[in-house]
Scaffold this motif. Structure first.
Motif, PDB file in Angstrom:
ATOM      1  N   ASN A   1      15.911  -4.952  40.803  1.00  0.00           N
ATOM      2  CA  ASN A   1      14.666  -5.358  40.122  1.00  0.00           C
ATOM      3  C   ASN A   1      13.376  -4.779  40.954  1.00  0.00           C
TER       4      ASN A   1
ATOM      5  N   ASN B   1      17.563  -8.165  46.974  1.00  0.00           N
ATOM      6  CA  ASN B   1      17.695  -6.906  46.585  1.00  0.00           C
ATOM      7  C   ASN B   1      16.869  -5.991  47.624  1.00  0.00           C
TER       8      ASN B   1
ATOM      9  N   GLY C   1      14.154 -11.071  44.027  1.00  0.00           N
ATOM     10  CA  GLY C   1      14.206  -9.920  44.817  1.00  0.00           C
ATOM     11  C   GLY C   1      14.379  -9.864  46.083  1.00  0.00           C
TER      12      GLY C   1
ATOM     13  N   SER D   1      14.166 -19.353  50.300  1.00  0.00           N
ATOM     14  CA  SER D   1      13.375 -19.934  49.046  1.00  0.00           C
ATOM     15  C   SER D   1      12.625 -21.008  49.285  1.00  0.00           C
TER      16      SER D   1
ATOM     17  N   ARG E   1      17.885   0.397  38.423  1.00  0.00           N
ATOM     18  CA  ARG E   1      17.222  -0.729  37.642  1.00  0.00           C
ATOM     19  C   ARG E   1      17.171  -0.487  36.137  1.00  0.00           C
TER      20      ARG E   1
HETATM   21  N1  LIG Z   1      20.509  -3.306  38.457  1.00  0.00           N
HETATM   22  C1  LIG Z   1      19.357  -4.292  38.227  1.00  0.00           C
HETATM   23  N2  LIG Z   1      18.357  -4.061  37.531  1.00  0.00           N
HETATM   24  C2  LIG Z   1      17.568  -4.860  37.025  1.00  0.00           C
HETATM   25  N3  LIG Z   1      17.606  -5.997  37.549  1.00  0.00           N
HETATM   26  C3  LIG Z   1      18.520  -6.504  38.361  1.00  0.00           C
HETATM   27  C4  LIG Z   1      19.559  -5.550  38.929  1.00  0.00           C
HETATM   28  N4  LIG Z   1      20.501  -6.278  39.681  1.00  0.00           N
HETATM   29  C5  LIG Z   1      20.094  -7.179  39.944  1.00  0.00           C
HETATM   30  N5  LIG Z   1      18.738  -7.705  39.208  1.00  0.00           N
HETATM   31  C6  LIG Z   1      18.076  -8.878  39.259  1.00  0.00           C
HETATM   32  O1  LIG Z   1      17.496  -9.167  40.423  1.00  0.00           O
HETATM   33  C7  LIG Z   1      17.053 -10.477  40.510  1.00  0.00           C
HETATM   34  C8  LIG Z   1      18.218 -11.104  41.821  1.00  0.00           C
HETATM   35  O2  LIG Z   1      17.513 -10.850  42.728  1.00  0.00           O
HETATM   36  P1  LIG Z   1      17.930 -11.344  44.232  1.00  0.00           P
HETATM   37  O3  LIG Z   1      19.530 -11.329  44.320  1.00  0.00           O
HETATM   38  O4  LIG Z   1      17.324 -10.379  45.316  1.00  0.00           O
HETATM   39  O5  LIG Z   1      17.343 -12.727  44.133  1.00  0.00           O
HETATM   40  P2  LIG Z   1      16.868 -13.397  45.554  1.00  0.00           P
HETATM   41  O6  LIG Z   1      15.309 -13.578  45.359  1.00  0.00           O
HETATM   42  O7  LIG Z   1      17.670 -13.226  46.695  1.00  0.00           O
HETATM   43  O8  LIG Z   1      17.257 -15.091  44.898  1.00  0.00           O
HETATM   44  P3  LIG Z   1      18.069 -16.311  45.619  1.00  0.00           P
HETATM   45  O9  LIG Z   1      16.937 -17.091  46.207  1.00  0.00           O
HETATM   46  O10 LIG Z   1      18.557 -16.805  44.398  1.00  0.00           O
HETATM   47  O11 LIG Z   1      19.263 -15.513  46.536  1.00  0.00           O
HETATM   48  C9  LIG Z   1      18.087 -11.320  39.365  1.00  0.00           C
HETATM   49  O12 LIG Z   1      16.987 -11.511  38.478  1.00  0.00           O
HETATM   50  C10 LIG Z   1      18.876 -10.080  38.851  1.00  0.00           C
HETATM   51  O13 LIG Z   1      18.763 -10.276  37.301  1.00  0.00           O
END
Ligand SMILES: Nc1ncnc2c1ncn2[C@@H]1O[C@H](COP(=O)(O)OP(=O)(O)OP(=O)(O)O)[C@@H](O)[C@H]1O
Length: 359
Positions: free
Chosen positions: A13, A38, A35, A331, A62
């Motif tokens: 994302n 990510n 994210g 978080s 993405r």
């Molecule tokens: N290929 C992709 N394209 C677009 N969005 C994506 C893709 N892969 C994952 N996501 C989105 O990225 C987001 C997840 O991000 P991430 O795992 O980094 O979250 P986080 O901030 O670490 O959350 P948490 O605190 O729950 O661990 C989700 O909303 C998911 O739908």
């Protein structure tokens, strides 16, 4: 060694995010699903060209775009290295500076260690999960180990084909004779590595996580009751393997035995304890790296406060303070309160921005 900056393009994302990082502790903070992981995954990917959470590169584009790329700048011994990875469906291109290169060139230039929720499989997972993580940890210290594993897999594939045909025992024995020294070398490397991290991981486990309970781990050979007759045993089981059409021993079947208070940690330790055991092993690998190469490699810690109580977390952060660069995601805003010397990045719907910590 530290990661100075990262630039992502259509990675999960994260659209076009360019971030300058700092030495010491860097926090990625934001609500769930924004994210943070990510971003850590992008950092891990650009250095190792592997994800720590998927083996399908298709997941990384993405919203099904057809290209994704990541660039990172690393500083090592005062020299700067530019790593780039470009993904297209079914294709991965890697560059060091402007020069196309192979994964081993990346491995030999830089290392990054990551600890995520998935690492609990080191304790709780199947033997294959443990072997994979164990091999990755060894490769982070000794990049040549990757070649050894690749050679073993190659022979193993040839053996598998012969086993499926079930009719050429003498050729199979010949392949086994070639395989035995490679298998033995892998086992020696794994044992030697476990020996090296045994003391540091026990010390880290006791000091950081205040678990006075003894932690033990050892390498378990699959189906080999007399270890000093390892090679002979391989040859002895050839006929049995041919009969059943599958290998009954070899490093691809061995396991790492982790025991906690004299029980299998998998069945005995609490969820938080499993996490601290797995983290202690990773931190011990980082110490081993420093001993060998003179510096701590960057460390990525995902969702670190998920299962650690506040005292253990505080001890961990104090420990990390003086040990190289760490990127941590959380978080929980309370976790960073008062950490005025750290660097903070807010992650919001795939956008990353630098913030100051207020007192
Ligand atoms: N290929 C992709 N394209 C677009 N969005 C994506 C893709 N892969 C994952 N996501 C989105 O990225 C987001 C997840 O991000 P991430 O795992 O980094 O979250 P986080 O901030 O670490 O959350 P948490 O605190 O729950 O661990 C989700 O909303 C998911 O739908």
């Amino acid at each position: 060694m530290w990661i100075e900056s990262i630039h992502t393009h259509n990675f999960r994302n994260l659209q076009d995010e360019a971030v300058r990082l700092n030495q010491g502790l860097n926090w990625l903070i934001g609500p769930n699903g924004q994210g943070k992981t990510n971003c850590l995954e992008a950092l891990y990917f650009v250095i190792t060209t592997k994800s720590f959470r998927t083996s399908r590169n298709a997941d990384l584009f993405r919203n099904r775009r057809d290209t994704t790329s990541i660039q990172a700048s690393l500083v090592k011994n005062k020299a700067r290295f530019r790593f780039s990875v470009k993904l297209q469906p079914g294709k991965v291109s890697r560059f060091l500076g402007d020069k196309p290169c192979k994964p081993i060139d990346f491995f030999e230039t830089a290392v990054v260690l990551a600890f995520t929720a998935r690492d609990k499989i080191l304790v709780e997972g199947a033997p294959s999960d443990r072997r994979q993580l164990l091999d990755r940890m060894i490769a982070s210290i000794e990049p040549n180990y990757i070649g050894l594993i690749a050679r073993y897999r190659q022979i193993q594939n040839q053996c598998r084909k012969l086993l499926l045909q079930k009719n050429d025992l003498s050729t199979y024995r010949g392949f086994k004779r070639t395989m035995i020294p490679i298998a033995q070398k892998i086992i020696d490397k794994r044992r030697e590595f476990l020996e090296l991290i045994r003391e540091p991981s026990i010390a880290i486990h006791q000091n950081l996580f205040a678990d006075q309970e003894p932690l033990f781990f050892s390498y378990r050979l699959h189906n080999c009751p007399v270890p000093n007759q390892y090679g002979q045993r391989h040859l002895d089981v050839c006929a049995e393997e041919m009969l059943h059409g599958r290998a009954v021993m070899g490093p691809h079947l061995d396991d790492l035995d982790i025991r906690f208070i004299d029980h299998k940690a998998k069945h005995f330790a609490s969820s938080g304890q499993v996490r601290s055991i797995a983290l202690s092993l990773k931190l011990a690998v980082r110490e081993l790296y420093r001993e060998r190469y003179g510096f701590h490699p960057p460390l990525l810690l995902d969702d670190i406060d998920a299962e650690l109580d506040s005292e253990r977390l505080l001890r961990l952060l104090n420990y990390l303070d003086t040990r190289g660069q760490t990127l941590i995601s959380t978080s929980k805003y309370g976790t960073i309160q008062g950490r005025l010397h750290d660097h903070v990045y807010m992650v919001d719907d795939g956008c990353i921005s630098s913030e100051r910590i207020s007192e």
